[in-house]
Design a protein around this motif. Structure first.
Motif, PDB file in Angstrom:
ATOM      1  N   ARG A 118       0.772  -1.340   0.026  1.00  0.00           N
ATOM      2  CA  ARG A 118      -0.132  -0.008   0.010  1.00  0.00           C
ATOM      3  C   ARG A 118       0.925   1.408   0.042  1.00  0.00           C
ATOM      4  O   ARG A 118       0.251   2.437  -0.024  1.00  0.00           O
ATOM      5  CB  ARG A 118      -0.979  -0.092   1.158  1.00  0.00           C
ATOM      6  N   LYS A 119       2.107   1.206  -0.104  1.00  0.00           N
ATOM      7  CA  LYS A 119       3.149   2.125  -0.171  1.00  0.00           C
ATOM      8  C   LYS A 119       2.879   3.314   0.954  1.00  0.00           C
ATOM      9  O   LYS A 119       2.872   4.386   0.899  1.00  0.00           O
ATOM     10  CB  LYS A 119       2.788   2.946  -1.401  1.00  0.00           C
ATOM     11  N   VAL A 120       2.793   2.633   2.210  1.00  0.00           N
ATOM     12  CA  VAL A 120       2.663   3.522   3.326  1.00  0.00           C
ATOM     13  C   VAL A 120       4.284   4.273   3.510  1.00  0.00           C
ATOM     14  O   VAL A 120       5.206   3.575   3.539  1.00  0.00           O
ATOM     15  CB  VAL A 120       2.371   2.728   4.477  1.00  0.00           C
ATOM     16  N   PRO A 121       4.303   5.491   3.686  1.00  0.00           N
ATOM     17  CA  PRO A 121       5.476   6.372   3.667  1.00  0.00           C
ATOM     18  C   PRO A 121       6.262   6.100   5.017  1.00  0.00           C
ATOM     19  O   PRO A 121       6.449   7.212   5.707  1.00  0.00           O
ATOM     20  CB  PRO A 121       4.965   7.734   3.358  1.00  0.00           C
ATOM     21  N   VAL A 122       6.572   5.061   5.458  1.00  0.00           N
ATOM     22  CA  VAL A 122       7.521   4.782   6.447  1.00  0.00           C
ATOM     23  C   VAL A 122       8.607   3.778   6.256  1.00  0.00           C
ATOM     24  O   VAL A 122       8.723   3.194   5.027  1.00  0.00           O
ATOM     25  CB  VAL A 122       6.881   4.137   7.796  1.00  0.00           C
TER      26      VAL A 122
END
Length: 207
Positions: A118-122
């Motif tokens: 989901r391309k979580v920005p972490v």
């Protein structure tokens, strides 16, 4: 009678001569004798002689007599002063945060894959010492009985939370419980992980 008159004349002549020798010359006033000096004893009513003025001695001020504690206390130098380590600054929970996933019975692997999917920005790190935030929690499966499965559409649940390692504050939390019937356990875990990743991505978006 001539003899007495001659004797009287001689006496008068002698007396006049004696008076002329002893009488002071005319025009000069006789000098009176000097009066003896009298010593006067000072009394209580008589004015006392003022003593000669002496230069005033300046009295020390109270500030000079009081010893300041700062003046006597030794000033710590850089060699003796204790060094206090600076407190680590808390990193904001924002895109780019370093996140460590604690072991959760295999559920952390599903979460890691969902974060990438989901391309979580972490940034997921493998060493907890390098992380600013730690994700922990639990996921459990529960096999309902035949009567429960007819009424409830659930087979377990769980929750996760993200905690700041510097302050201990919880910056994110997510709960999950609903499960569709007829799915294998792996699909249920994957659904929970995707649901948590979706909420986490939304929480990191700018407000």
């Amino acid at each position: 009678m001539k003899a007495p008159e001659s004797l009287l004349a001689v006496l008068l002549l002698l007396s006049s001569t004696s008076l002329a020798q002893t009488s002071p010359p005319q025009g000069t006033a006789p000098t009176p004798p000097a009066a003896p000096a009298q010593q006067t004893t000072p009394t209580a009513d008589s004015p006392q002689p003022e003593p000669a003025a002496q230069p005033a001695t300046p009295s020390p001020s109270p500030a000079a007599l009081t010893t300041s504690p700062d003046a006597t206390a030794p000033t710590p130098t850089s060699a003796t002063a204790p060094t206090v380590p600076a407190a680590p600054s808390a990193a904001p929970f924002a895109p780019g945060a370093k996140l460590f996933l604690e072991p959760m019975g295999g559920f952390e692997q599903f979460l890691s894959e969902a974060i990438v999917k989901r391309k979580v920005p972490v940034v997921v790190v493998k060493d907890g010492a390098q992380a600013d935030f730690v994700l922990s929690g639990a996921a459990r499966m529960k096999k309902p009985g035949w009567l429960t499965s007819m009424v409830l559409n659930t087979r377990g649940g769980g929750n996760i939370s993200i905690q700041d390692v510097h302050t201990g504050n919880v910056v994110f939390a997510c709960k999950f419980a609903r499960v569709d019937q007829g799915l294998a356990d792996g699909y249920i875990y994957e659904g929970w992980a995707n649901n948590c990743a979706r909420h986490l991505k939304k929480a990191l978006q700018p407000k």
